[in-house]
Design a protein around this motif. Structure first.
Motif, PDB file in Angstrom:
ATOM      1  N   TYR A   9       0.849  -1.185   0.000  1.00 29.21           N
ATOM      2  CA  TYR A   9       0.000   0.000   0.000  1.00 29.21           C
ATOM      3  C   TYR A   9       0.884   1.234   0.000  1.00 29.21           C
ATOM      4  N   GLU A  10       0.491   2.217  -0.806  1.00 30.20           N
ATOM      5  CA  GLU A  10       1.228   3.477  -0.868  1.00 30.20           C
ATOM      6  C   GLU A  10       0.237   4.631  -0.898  1.00 30.20           C
ATOM      7  N   ASN A  11       0.525   5.660  -0.110  1.00 32.37           N
ATOM      8  CA  ASN A  11      -0.220   6.913  -0.187  1.00 32.37           C
ATOM      9  C   ASN A  11       0.777   7.988  -0.557  1.00 32.37           C
ATOM     10  N   LYS A  12       0.577   8.577  -1.729  1.00 31.62           N
ATOM     11  CA  LYS A  12       1.509   9.585  -2.218  1.00 31.62           C
ATOM     12  C   LYS A  12       0.729  10.705  -2.885  1.00 31.62           C
ATOM     13  N   ASP A  13       0.915  11.921  -2.389  1.00 32.59           N
ATOM     14  CA  ASP A  13       0.283  13.105  -2.964  1.00 32.59           C
ATOM     15  C   ASP A  13      -1.229  12.955  -3.087  1.00 32.59           C
ATOM     16  N   GLY A  14      -1.865  12.382  -2.056  1.00 30.01           N
ATOM     17  CA  GLY A  14      -3.316  12.238  -2.038  1.00 30.01           C
ATOM     18  C   GLY A  14      -3.855  11.070  -2.841  1.00 30.01           C
ATOM     19  N   LYS A  15      -2.979  10.247  -3.371  1.00 28.86           N
ATOM     20  CA  LYS A  15      -3.390   9.079  -4.159  1.00 28.86           C
ATOM     21  C   LYS A  15      -3.031   7.814  -3.383  1.00 28.86           C
ATOM     22  N   ASN A  16      -4.031   6.979  -3.151  1.00 31.43           N
ATOM     23  CA  ASN A  16      -3.843   5.692  -2.479  1.00 31.43           C
ATOM     24  C   ASN A  16      -3.724   4.612  -3.539  1.00 31.43           C
ATOM     25  N   THR A  17      -2.703   3.787  -3.448  1.00 33.22           N
ATOM     26  CA  THR A  17      -2.539   2.703  -4.415  1.00 33.22           C
ATOM     27  C   THR A  17      -2.206   1.414  -3.688  1.00 33.22           C
ATOM     28  N   PHE A  18      -2.917   0.356  -4.059  1.00 31.50           N
ATOM     29  CA  PHE A  18      -2.607  -0.995  -3.617  1.00 31.50           C
ATOM     30  C   PHE A  18      -1.965  -1.715  -4.792  1.00 31.50           C
ATOM     31  N   TYR A  19      -0.835  -2.346  -4.540  1.00 32.03           N
ATOM     32  CA  TYR A  19      -0.134  -3.156  -5.528  1.00 32.03           C
ATOM     33  C   TYR A  19      -0.264  -4.606  -5.104  1.00 32.03           C
ATOM     34  N   LEU A  20      -0.931  -5.398  -5.917  1.00 37.76           N
ATOM     35  CA  LEU A  20      -1.112  -6.822  -5.647  1.00 37.76           C
ATOM     36  C   LEU A  20      -0.304  -7.611  -6.666  1.00 37.76           C
ATOM     37  N   SER A  21       0.473  -8.574  -6.216  1.00 41.16           N
ATOM     38  CA  SER A  21       1.207  -9.393  -7.176  1.00 41.16           C
ATOM     39  C   SER A  21       0.884 -10.869  -6.952  1.00 41.16           C
TER      40      SER A  21
END
Length: 147
Positions: free
Chosen positions: A131-143
């Motif tokens: 999980y990353e929160n950067k500049d108001g954008k939340n992103t989940f990276y699933l592999s």
């Protein structure tokens, strides 16, 4: 020839996860990913898109959800789910995954609740979740390994 990257945007809603699922299954099938892996990845993607609608956007329709998927390597499928809603708290992803799973029991309706199980399902079916929160954008990276 399959596009190297699946990338699409959706508007948050109760139906968004089904739309995403229908769109991406075709892409994954064209990559010759096994049906078992597709089914597992689809379940995880649906859980994450539903969580975005429910938790990041507090059940509000019409907010942006971005979905990307591609082969990170020949043997690793990567899925990215991004939103611009509420971020996870400072404890992040680890706090969202329960330590124990309550198995539903026929005679105990209190064990039937599904809330809170999504991250556990994703954690068990995918090889990694970041999980990353950067500049108001939340992103989940699933592999997911393909073999």
């Amino acid at each position: 020839m399959v596009n190297a990257i699946f990338s699409n945007t959706y508007l948050s809603s109760l139906e968004a996860s089904r739309t995403v699922s229908n769109d991406i299954r075709e892409y994954w099938g064209a990559l010759n990913i096994s049906e078992d892996i597709i089914n597992e990845a689809e379940l995880c993607l649906v859980e994450m898109v539903n969580n975005t609608y429910e938790h990041a956007y507090l059940n509000q329709e019409g907010s942006l959800i971005e979905v990307k998927s591609y082969l990170q390597t020949e043997n690793i499928l990567l899925i990215e789910i991004s939103d611009y809603g509420y971020a996870l708290n400072t404890n992040g992803l680890a706090q969202q995954i329960p330590d124990d799973f309550i198995t539903p029991e026929k005679d105990k309706p209190e064990t039937w609740l599904t809330s809170g199980r999504g991250f556990l399902i994703v954690e068990q079916l995918m090889d990694s979740i970041i999980y990353e929160n950067k500049d108001g954008k939340n992103t989940f990276y699933l592999s997911k390994r393909l073999s």
